[in-house]
Design an enzyme around this catalytic site. Structure first.
Site, PDB file in Angstrom:
ATOM      1  N   HIS A 154       0.849  -1.182   0.000  1.00  0.00           N
ATOM      2  CA  HIS A 154       0.000   0.000   0.000  1.00  0.00           C
ATOM      3  C   HIS A 154       0.888   1.236   0.000  1.00  0.00           C
ATOM      4  CE1 HIS A 154      -3.127   2.867   1.227  1.00  0.00           C
ATOM      5  NE2 HIS A 154      -3.998   1.945   0.872  1.00  0.00           N
ATOM      6  N   ASP A 172      -7.859  -5.070  -0.122  1.00  0.00           N
ATOM      7  CA  ASP A 172      -8.370  -5.898  -1.216  1.00  0.00           C
ATOM      8  C   ASP A 172      -8.136  -7.388  -1.010  1.00  0.00           C
ATOM      9  OD1 ASP A 172      -9.206  -3.715  -2.948  1.00  0.00           O
ATOM     10  OD2 ASP A 172      -7.079  -3.285  -3.166  1.00  0.00           O
TER      11      ASP A 172
END
Length: 392
Positions: free
Chosen positions: A260, A314
């Site tokens: 991320h 996700d």
């Protein structure tokens, strides 16, 4: 004076905002100062949406009024349904959603951005109608008529009902509602920035949301949860995890659902989603890909954890949606259903002290290039100009 160039504007502040806060090193996410863990445990999606958009938790009366308005506006115009029937069955639901969201602006085109009633009306319509449009296209592309919303069901239960015309199990509806809460807002990500840039032109809110939906559809943003399921299918078994990871490391391929731009620890939303997945598995049976996901997380942690590569939001969301019976290509539209709340919060905040976005650039092309008349141009001239531009 032109400043230092930052690819992707990484780390460049683009706005002052009081909507959400992230501490990527401590794994903290807050909406209006409230930890995401608290909201996931105690709140509902619509209450969270109210908090994001208006900046305060609603009273019982305010929330009841807000929920009533949402229920009243769930239905969509028949002309929008007819338009969706003309979409190709093979089209991606995100493309259908972007077109449908933009079409809402044709029916509610009056722009009165200084009027609080107009602002509230737009917020209500978008929160209410986006789920209906997602569910409608899912049934239309199968050759079926859309299922009408049920006013006796809450926001999340109604969406699951519109997908299948079956009233969902209470646990499934609650888990789905928490998923919406987790995805509702996450500072200035790509789609939110797209919404803010569009909003800064003072166009209508339906165009703002349509632009954000288009941005969310990319595999590096909202589309990543679809790619996670594809990856788990490709791996196939727990035994294949080491070889798959080694291949990714050798080819420097992205491992979907990991890493991320902000978080250097496990995304707090991923932790909650994993817990939700386990609750669903306990009641409805284990997903065949869950063991692969667990093995992959452990392997990536061992190889890349020291580099700050950990599961993001996700990685487990697709497994939750699969267990809820949701088709893979609806994962990202569901992300959009949730993120509408955050987009609208930033739209409203942008309007408060608006200035149109107009970033600068660092020019790298040629200067004072000659114009060559068309009958004197050769392929060699064109190649020389291209080469000169690439070298400059």
């Amino acid at each position: 004076m032109v400043g230092e160039f930052k690819p992707g504007l990484e780390g460049v502040p683009a706005a002052l905002s009081s909507i959400s806060y992230v501490d990527g090193r401590e794994g903290i996410l807050e909406y209006r100062g409230i930890r995401i863990e608290e909201l996931a445990k105690y709140s509902t999606f619509l209450e969270t949406a109210y908090l994001l958009i208006w900046g305060v938790l609603p009273t019982q009366e305010e929330l009841a009024a807000f929920e009533h308005e949402i229920r009243y506006h769930r239905r969509i115009k028949y002309r929008i349904r007819d338009m969706m029937k003309c979409f190709p069955e093979s089209g991606h639901p995100m493309d259908a959603l972007q077109a449908s969201a933009a079409a809402l602006g044709l029916f509610y085109s009056r722009r009165d951005l200084q009027n609080p009633e107009y602002i509230r009306g737009a917020v209500v319509r978008l929160l209410a109608k986006i789920p209906t449009m997602v569910a409608a296209f899912q049934l239309i592309r199968k050759g079926n008529d859309p299922v009408s919303p049920r006013d006796d069901l809450d926001y999340s239960a109604n969406f699951l009902y519109m997908l299948s015309e079956k009233e969902p199990d209470p646990l499934a509806a609650r888990v789905f509602d928490i998923c919406l809460t987790l995805h509702a807002e996450h500072t200035i990500n790509a789609s939110t920035f797209s919404a803010m840039v569009t909003a800064s032109t003072l166009t209508d809110p339906y165009a703002v949301i349509a632009s954000a939906v288009g941005t969310l559809g990319g595999p590096l943003h909202g589309g990543a949860n679809e790619e996670v399921i594809t990856m788990l299918e490709e791996i196939g078994s727990v035994e294949n995890v080491p070889a798959y990871l080694e291949k990714c490391l050798q080819t420097k391929s992205k491992i979907m659902g990991f890493g991320h731009r902000v978080y250097k620890v496990k995304d707090p939303r991923a932790t909650i989603l994993q817990q939700l997945a386990e609750q669903l598995f306990e009641k409805f049976g284990r997903d065949e890909y869950y063991d692969i996901a667990i093995a992959l997380e452990k392997a990536v942690e061992a190889e890349l954890g020291h580099k700050g590569i950990h599961p993001n939001v996700d990685f487990y969301s697709g497994l939750v949606y699969r267990k809820l019976g949701i088709p893979t290509d609806l994962f990202t539209p569901i992300f959009a259903i949730s993120r509408v709340a955050g987009w609208l919060a930033h739209w409203k905040e942008q309007l408060a002290e608006n200035r149109i976005y107009r970033p600068t650039q660092i020019y790298t092309g040629q200067r004072n290039a000659p114009y060559i008349e068309i009958d004197k141009r050769t392929a060699a001239d064109t190649e020389a100009l291209i080469a000169a531009g690439a070298a400059s």
